[in-house]
Enzyme design. Sequence first.
Site, short mmCIF file in Angstrom:
data_model
loop_
_atom_site.label_atom_id
_atom_site.label_comp_id
_atom_site.label_asym_id
_atom_site.label_seq_id
_atom_site.Cartn_x
_atom_site.Cartn_y
_atom_site.Cartn_z
CB SER A 123 -0.87 0.00 1.26
OG SER A 123 -1.58 1.21 1.42
CE1 TYR A 136 -4.72 -2.51 4.94
CE2 TYR A 136 -3.76 -0.42 4.26
CZ TYR A 136 -4.26 -1.67 3.95
OH TYR A 136 -4.31 -2.07 2.63
CE LYS A 140 -1.79 -4.16 3.13
NZ LYS A 140 -1.72 -5.35 2.25
#
Length: 229
Positions: A123, A136, A140
Site C-alpha cells: 500500500s 494498517y 503494510k
Amino acid sequence: MTTALVTGAGRGLGRHFAAELLARGATVYAGARDPGTLDLPGARPVALDITDPDAVAAAAALAGDVDLLVNNAGISTGAQLLGDLEGVRAEMDVNLWGTLSMVRAFAPVLAANGGGTVVNVASALSWFSAPGAGAYAVSKAANWNMSNALRLELAAQGTQVTSVHLGLADTDMARGVQGPKTDPAVVVRRTLDAVEAGELEVVVDAWSAMVKASLAGDPRAFYARFLPA
C-alpha cells in the site's frame, strides 16, 4: 503461460487479479476462505485462510505447479495502536504473518518450477500513516520491508519478489473512505505488466509516488496535513 495462485480471490483486487490472469491465458488457483463464493469460470477454487497453517500447507501441496504467487489477501480493521489490540494483532496476522506463511510454504514450489515470482500487495500506507489507519499502516510497512528481505533470501533460487503500492482502489475495502479511487482492473493490469517487465516495485498511482518521494524530505512537511496547527 503461467500457473498462478491468488489469495483473497473472492472479491476486490483478488478477483480482478484472477480474472486478468485467466484472460492472459494463465492457469489460476483462486484462494478464498469460502470457495463457494468464487464465481470465476475457469479458475480452480482453493479453500484458503492464510492465517491457518494447515490450510496454507494444503494449498501448497495442491498447487504444486505454481510459478506465480499473488499475495493479495489483506484486512483493514481501523484499529489504532493505542486502542483495541485484538484489531492490531488481526491486521498483523493477515497482512504480515499470513503473507509470510504463504511465501514460506510456496518458496520450495517456486524453486521446483524454475524460480517464479512472488507479488505482495502492499500500500501507499507502507510509507506513511494517517488518522484511522494506524495498525494498517504498520502492517503494510512490515509487508513492504518483508518483500525487500524476501527478495534477497529468494534470489539464489531465481525467484522475483515484487511489491505493489497504491492509494485507494475502488473496492469494498475502500467503500467508506473518501478520495480518488483507481479502477481495480487498472491496478491489476499495471501490476502484471510490471511483473512481466521484471520490476521489483510497482507504484500504481500519483498519490503513492508523491508519498514515496516525500520520504526524502522533512516529515514535518508531510504530516502538517494531519497534525494540529
